[in-house]
Design a protein around this motif. Sequence first.
Motif, PDB file in Angstrom:
ATOM      1  N   UNK A  18       2.759  10.120  15.687  1.00 31.87           N
ATOM      2  CA  UNK A  18       2.554   9.463  14.140  1.00 31.87           C
ATOM      3  C   UNK A  18       1.753   8.182  14.368  1.00 31.87           C
ATOM      4  N   UNK A  19       0.627   7.886  13.637  1.00 30.29           N
ATOM      5  CA  UNK A  19       0.253   8.778  12.397  1.00 30.29           C
ATOM      6  C   UNK A  19      -0.942   9.529  13.049  1.00 30.29           C
ATOM      7  N   UNK A  20      -1.423   9.706  14.283  1.00 30.59           N
ATOM      8  CA  UNK A  20      -2.376  10.494  14.639  1.00 30.59           C
ATOM      9  C   UNK A  20      -1.963  11.986  14.432  1.00 30.59           C
ATOM     10  N   UNK A  92       3.789   8.700   2.380  1.00 27.83           N
ATOM     11  CA  UNK A  92       2.831   7.616   2.735  1.00 27.83           C
ATOM     12  C   UNK A  92       2.337   6.925   1.101  1.00 27.83           C
ATOM     13  N   UNK A  93       2.842   5.944   0.555  1.00 28.69           N
ATOM     14  CA  UNK A  93       2.809   5.469  -0.334  1.00 28.69           C
ATOM     15  C   UNK A  93       2.124   4.025  -0.659  1.00 28.69           C
ATOM     16  N   UNK A  94       1.139   3.578   0.553  1.00 29.78           N
ATOM     17  CA  UNK A  94       0.717   2.408   0.492  1.00 29.78           C
ATOM     18  C   UNK A  94      -0.337   2.526  -0.321  1.00 29.78           C
ATOM     19  N   UNK A  95      -0.645   1.414  -1.222  1.00 27.21           N
ATOM     20  CA  UNK A  95      -1.717   1.443  -2.085  1.00 27.21           C
ATOM     21  C   UNK A  95      -2.322  -0.089  -2.156  1.00 27.21           C
ATOM     22  N   UNK A  96      -3.532  -0.394  -2.557  1.00 29.77           N
ATOM     23  CA  UNK A  96      -4.088  -1.679  -2.454  1.00 29.77           C
ATOM     24  C   UNK A  96      -3.818  -2.529  -3.938  1.00 29.77           C
TER      25      UNK A  96
END
Length: 112
Positions: A18-20, A92-96
């Motif tokens: 992960x994350x590949x 996968x909840x990342x946000x800018x």
Amino acid sequence: MPVWFARGLRRGVVTTRYPARSDASAAWLPTPPAFRSGQLTRQAADRMVAVCPGPALSRRDGMLVFDVGACTACGRCAEAAPGVVTSSGEFELAATARSALIKKIPIRGDER
Ligand code: SF4
């Protein structure tokens, strides 16, 4: 010397891919809920807001407001309103922008 350490030195890989590549164990991770707007009633929304242990859920007029960034994926809302809530399967909840994590779900279950 721990076995996993010796194996990592021998193979050159000490972590997952992960994350590949997605990891098989991700299927068992608890993920934030997804809400079925057509099944969502004001009564069900209020029940879910009441059991949510944090500030992740609130109701404003005809909307359930869901703050994904405040959700711990505890599953209490799903227990309080079966049939209204499913698992999003998304971890996968990342946000800018913080605002991108605020979802407004129309309450349409009362229209039937
Ligand atoms: S999973 Fe838990 S924290 Fe997330 S919205 Fe539901 S009750 Fe709140």
